[in-house]
Motif scaffolding. Structure first.
Motif, PDB file in Angstrom:
ATOM      1  N   VAL A  79       0.880  -1.178   0.000  1.00 10.16           N
ATOM      2  CA  VAL A  79       0.000   0.000   0.000  1.00 10.16           C
ATOM      3  C   VAL A  79       0.913   1.222   0.000  1.00 10.16           C
ATOM      4  O   VAL A  79       1.115   1.862   1.035  1.00 10.16           O
ATOM      5  N   GLY A  80       1.502   1.518  -1.138  1.00 12.56           N
ATOM      6  CA  GLY A  80       2.498   2.595  -1.223  1.00 12.56           C
ATOM      7  C   GLY A  80       1.970   3.925  -0.693  1.00 12.56           C
ATOM      8  O   GLY A  80       0.749   4.146  -0.635  1.00 12.56           O
ATOM      9  N   PRO A  81       2.883   4.858  -0.301  1.00  9.91           N
ATOM     10  CA  PRO A  81       2.463   6.150   0.251  1.00  9.91           C
ATOM     11  C   PRO A  81       1.680   7.004  -0.735  1.00  9.91           C
ATOM     12  O   PRO A  81       0.939   7.899  -0.337  1.00  9.91           O
ATOM     13  N   ASP A  82       1.831   6.724  -2.025  1.00 13.69           N
ATOM     14  CA  ASP A  82       1.135   7.517  -3.049  1.00 13.69           C
ATOM     15  C   ASP A  82      -0.230   6.917  -3.428  1.00 13.69           C
ATOM     16  O   ASP A  82      -0.975   7.499  -4.202  1.00 13.69           O
ATOM     17  N   LEU A  83      -0.553   5.746  -2.882  1.00 12.05           N
ATOM     18  CA  LEU A  83      -1.744   5.007  -3.343  1.00 12.05           C
ATOM     19  C   LEU A  83      -3.059   5.650  -2.908  1.00 12.05           C
ATOM     20  O   LEU A  83      -3.266   5.946  -1.741  1.00 12.05           O
ATOM     21  N   ILE A  84      -3.927   5.849  -3.896  1.00 12.74           N
ATOM     22  CA  ILE A  84      -5.286   6.346  -3.630  1.00 12.74           C
ATOM     23  C   ILE A  84      -6.248   5.246  -4.092  1.00 12.74           C
ATOM     24  O   ILE A  84      -6.114   4.743  -5.216  1.00 12.74           O
ATOM     25  N   ARG A  85      -7.187   4.873  -3.249  1.00 14.83           N
ATOM     26  CA  ARG A  85      -8.210   3.915  -3.685  1.00 14.83           C
ATOM     27  C   ARG A  85      -9.508   4.667  -3.904  1.00 14.83           C
ATOM     28  O   ARG A  85     -10.027   5.304  -2.988  1.00 14.83           O
ATOM     29  N   LEU A  86      -9.976   4.597  -5.127  1.00 17.36           N
ATOM     30  CA  LEU A  86     -11.181   5.328  -5.505  1.00 17.36           C
ATOM     31  C   LEU A  86     -12.275   4.330  -5.848  1.00 17.36           C
ATOM     32  O   LEU A  86     -12.077   3.451  -6.693  1.00 17.36           O
ATOM     33  N   SER A  87     -13.408   4.447  -5.181  1.00 20.63           N
ATOM     34  CA  SER A  87     -14.547   3.594  -5.507  1.00 20.63           C
ATOM     35  C   SER A  87     -15.519   4.473  -6.286  1.00 20.63           C
ATOM     36  O   SER A  87     -16.221   5.307  -5.711  1.00 20.63           O
ATOM     37  N   VAL A  88     -15.499   4.299  -7.595  1.00 20.52           N
ATOM     38  CA  VAL A  88     -16.250   5.212  -8.467  1.00 20.52           C
ATOM     39  C   VAL A  88     -17.753   4.925  -8.357  1.00 20.52           C
ATOM     40  O   VAL A  88     -18.189   3.785  -8.508  1.00 20.52           O
ATOM     41  N   GLY A  89     -18.495   5.978  -8.090  1.00 22.59           N
ATOM     42  CA  GLY A  89     -19.939   5.844  -7.900  1.00 22.59           C
ATOM     43  C   GLY A  89     -20.717   6.005  -9.188  1.00 22.59           C
ATOM     44  O   GLY A  89     -20.170   5.905 -10.290  1.00 22.59           O
ATOM     45  N   ILE A  90     -22.015   6.274  -9.028  1.00 28.92           N
ATOM     46  CA  ILE A  90     -22.894   6.333 -10.208  1.00 28.92           C
ATOM     47  C   ILE A  90     -23.318   7.772 -10.535  1.00 28.92           C
ATOM     48  O   ILE A  90     -24.256   8.001 -11.284  1.00 28.92           O
ATOM     49  N   GLU A  91     -22.583   8.749  -9.978  1.00 30.48           N
ATOM     50  CA  GLU A  91     -22.889  10.148 -10.304  1.00 30.48           C
ATOM     51  C   GLU A  91     -22.569  10.395 -11.788  1.00 30.48           C
ATOM     52  O   GLU A  91     -21.998   9.535 -12.461  1.00 30.48           O
ATOM     53  N   SER A  92     -22.879  11.603 -12.259  1.00 32.77           N
ATOM     54  CA  SER A  92     -22.540  11.956 -13.637  1.00 32.77           C
ATOM     55  C   SER A  92     -21.031  11.842 -13.823  1.00 32.77           C
ATOM     56  O   SER A  92     -20.259  12.359 -13.010  1.00 32.77           O
ATOM     57  N   ILE A  93     -20.616  11.196 -14.908  1.00 33.81           N
ATOM     58  CA  ILE A  93     -19.182  11.001 -15.142  1.00 33.81           C
ATOM     59  C   ILE A  93     -18.484  12.353 -15.337  1.00 33.81           C
ATOM     60  O   ILE A  93     -17.317  12.523 -14.935  1.00 33.81           O
ATOM     61  N   ASP A  94     -19.185  13.331 -15.902  1.00 31.42           N
ATOM     62  CA  ASP A  94     -18.565  14.644 -16.107  1.00 31.42           C
ATOM     63  C   ASP A  94     -18.197  15.274 -14.761  1.00 31.42           C
ATOM     64  O   ASP A  94     -17.126  15.865 -14.604  1.00 31.42           O
ATOM     65  N   ASP A  95     -19.093  15.139 -13.788  1.00 29.55           N
ATOM     66  CA  ASP A  95     -18.828  15.701 -12.454  1.00 29.55           C
ATOM     67  C   ASP A  95     -17.660  14.978 -11.783  1.00 29.55           C
ATOM     68  O   ASP A  95     -16.800  15.610 -11.172  1.00 29.55           O
ATOM     69  N   ILE A  96     -17.648  13.660 -11.904  1.00 28.99           N
ATOM     70  CA  ILE A  96     -16.571  12.881 -11.253  1.00 28.99           C
ATOM     71  C   ILE A  96     -15.218  13.267 -11.864  1.00 28.99           C
ATOM     72  O   ILE A  96     -14.245  13.534 -11.153  1.00 28.99           O
ATOM     73  N   LEU A  97     -15.174  13.340 -13.202  1.00 28.36           N
ATOM     74  CA  LEU A  97     -13.898  13.654 -13.864  1.00 28.36           C
ATOM     75  C   LEU A  97     -13.450  15.074 -13.548  1.00 28.36           C
ATOM     76  O   LEU A  97     -12.264  15.325 -13.335  1.00 28.36           O
ATOM     77  N   GLU A  98     -14.396  16.009 -13.489  1.00 29.79           N
ATOM     78  CA  GLU A  98     -14.042  17.399 -13.188  1.00 29.79           C
ATOM     79  C   GLU A  98     -13.486  17.505 -11.764  1.00 29.79           C
ATOM     80  O   GLU A  98     -12.511  18.224 -11.509  1.00 29.79           O
ATOM     81  N   ASP A  99     -14.092  16.745 -10.855  1.00 28.60           N
ATOM     82  CA  ASP A  99     -13.623  16.752  -9.467  1.00 28.60           C
ATOM     83  C   ASP A  99     -12.179  16.235  -9.401  1.00 28.60           C
ATOM     84  O   ASP A  99     -11.316  16.840  -8.757  1.00 28.60           O
ATOM     85  N   LEU A 100     -11.932  15.130 -10.098  1.00 27.38           N
ATOM     86  CA  LEU A 100     -10.571  14.556 -10.091  1.00 27.38           C
ATOM     87  C   LEU A 100      -9.595  15.523 -10.751  1.00 27.38           C
ATOM     88  O   LEU A 100      -8.487  15.744 -10.256  1.00 27.38           O
ATOM     89  N   ALA A 101     -10.025  16.121 -11.866  1.00 24.73           N
ATOM     90  CA  ALA A 101      -9.136  17.013 -12.624  1.00 24.73           C
ATOM     91  C   ALA A 101      -8.709  18.204 -11.760  1.00 24.73           C
ATOM     92  O   ALA A 101      -7.528  18.561 -11.705  1.00 24.73           O
ATOM     93  N   GLN A 102      -9.691  18.825 -11.056  1.00 28.61           N
ATOM     94  CA  GLN A 102      -9.334  20.014 -10.267  1.00 28.61           C
ATOM     95  C   GLN A 102      -8.467  19.621  -9.070  1.00 28.61           C
ATOM     96  O   GLN A 102      -7.545  20.342  -8.702  1.00 28.61           O
ATOM     97  N   ALA A 103      -8.700  18.458  -8.480  1.00 28.16           N
ATOM     98  CA  ALA A 103      -7.879  18.021  -7.339  1.00 28.16           C
ATOM     99  C   ALA A 103      -6.470  17.667  -7.822  1.00 28.16           C
ATOM    100  O   ALA A 103      -5.482  17.931  -7.113  1.00 28.16           O
ATOM    101  N   LEU A 104      -6.357  17.125  -9.015  1.00 32.79           N
ATOM    102  CA  LEU A 104      -5.020  16.802  -9.551  1.00 32.79           C
ATOM    103  C   LEU A 104      -4.252  18.063  -9.929  1.00 32.79           C
ATOM    104  O   LEU A 104      -3.022  18.109  -9.841  1.00 32.79           O
TER     105      LEU A 104
END
Ligand SMILES: Cc1ncc(COP(=O)(O)O)c(C=O)c1O
Length: 350
Positions: free
Chosen positions: A321-346
């Motif tokens: 479980v490396g220090p950089d590891l993120i586990r994401l359990s992708v839900g059923i929300e709009s994919i555009d919202d999920i991707l935008e959230d990830l993009a802004q956090a990245l």
């Protein structure tokens, strides 16, 4: 048979066949709670376990069997490593030694994988995950294929093939046949003595969840695939683990066992290690920080700053479980919202 938790389902499925002095073979890549149950608690009860790498050679697998082996246990999609288990291969090996294969099918669900059709004899689920799907209940389930012939291996399974004096002197395999013996023994003996029954209200909520399971799983997989592809192409992401990616070691095997998709769980590493991962987590707006997975809502966990925060980077790497590891359990929300959230956090770790 419904149980109060996935842990109870795992425990009953194995304990219904093995007792003190017996031996069980398990895949080494299983959910941590199951591993601990086997390796610590059930060992204390006198049951011996051999853990095998799910990708071990035929010779290694063969060498794991002992005269007192009572069953083989594996997980369709290992939590959290997402290793795809070769059900057919392990079923053949188990049957050649006269014992059943038990499969924990929690992550794949019966929508994406039907282990019994690949030779599994008994299937378990933590219904706490996708089957409920809404964070509403904790629960578990055991499904018996009704195909394993206990009487053909009567010496190995005396609990099923000789009279149970604690239950009217019934011999389960004789009285209830192939289809009823295993579950009747689990209910009449284990649930009677140990409890762990699923509360009626939980069963009601579970039933509601299952009604939309097929639709939800399709969406989890579509969203999971898009998220994995997005992350794979992102400059601030160093690696992505998702069996639906062509670059994944288990892609071919996933296509065989789960042609319609695996699940919504994706793990990945961010550039910049532990610090960058912590920063990324702080900026997420939709994804809910939780150890829970397999929920309608997107959930995310950075083990190095939460469940595993007491460990050094070196210890984390050794634990897989490396220090950089993120586990994401992708839900059923709009994919555009999920991707935008990830993009802004990245972007925050640019
Ligand atoms: C694959 C798998 N099996 C079993 C369990 C245990 O289930 P429960 O939390 O319902 O006891 C879990 C829980 O995370 C799991 O992921």
């Amino acid at each position: 048979m419904l149980t109060s938790s996935g842990q109870a389902a795992t425990f009953f499925s194995v304990f219904n066949l093995a007792g003190a002095g017996d031996h069980v073979i398990s895949s080494s890549t299983i959910y941590g709670g199951s591993y601990n149950l086997f390796n610590v608690t059930m060992r204390r009860m006198g049951i011996d376990f051999t853990f095998v790498d799910p990708d071990c050679s035929d010779e290694e697998l063969e060498a794991a069997f002992k005269p007192n082996t009572k069953c083989v246990f594996g997980e369709t999609l290992a939590n959290p490593a997402l290793i795809v288990f070769d059900i057919e291969r392990f079923a053949k090996a188990a049957h050649a030694h006269g014992v059943p294969l038990i499969i924990d099918n929690t992550f794949a669900t019966p929508i994406n994988c039907r282990p019994i059709e690949w030779g599994a004899d008994i299937v378990t689920h933590s219904t706490t995950k996708y089957l409920d799907g809404h964070d509403a209940t904790v629960g578990g389930c055991i499904v018996d294929s009704g195909k394993f012939d206990w009487m053909a291996h009567a010496d190995k399974f005396p609990g099923l093939t000789t009279p149970d004096e604690s239950y009217h002197g019934i011999t389960y395999a004789e009285k209830f046949g192939l289809e009823g013996a295993f579950i009747t023994k689990a209910t009449a003996q284990l649930m009677r003595d140990l409890g762990s029954i699923q509360a009626p209200m939980n069963a009601y909520f579970l039933n509601l969840g299952i009604e939309s399971l097929a639709v939800r799983m399709q969406r989890h997989c579509e969203n999971g695939q898009k998220v994995a592809e997005f992350l794979e192409n992102h400059k601030n992401v160093t690696w992505v683990n998702y069996p639906g990616l062509k670059s994944n070691k288990y892609y071919e095997r996933a296509q065989k066992y789960m042609p319609d998709g695996t699940c919504g769980v994706v793990s990945f590493g961010v550039k910049g290690g532990r610090k960058a991962a912590e920063e990324f987590m702080k900026h997420l707006k939709i994804a809910m920080i939780a150890t829970h997975v397999a929920d309608a809502h997107t959930c995310v966990l950075h083990p190095a700053s939460s469940t595993h925060r007491q460990m050094t980077d070196e210890e984390l790497i050794a634990a897989g479980v490396g220090p950089d590891l993120i586990r994401l359990s992708v839900g059923i929300e709009s994919i555009d919202d999920i991707l935008e959230d990830l993009a802004q956090a990245l972007r925050s770790i640019d």
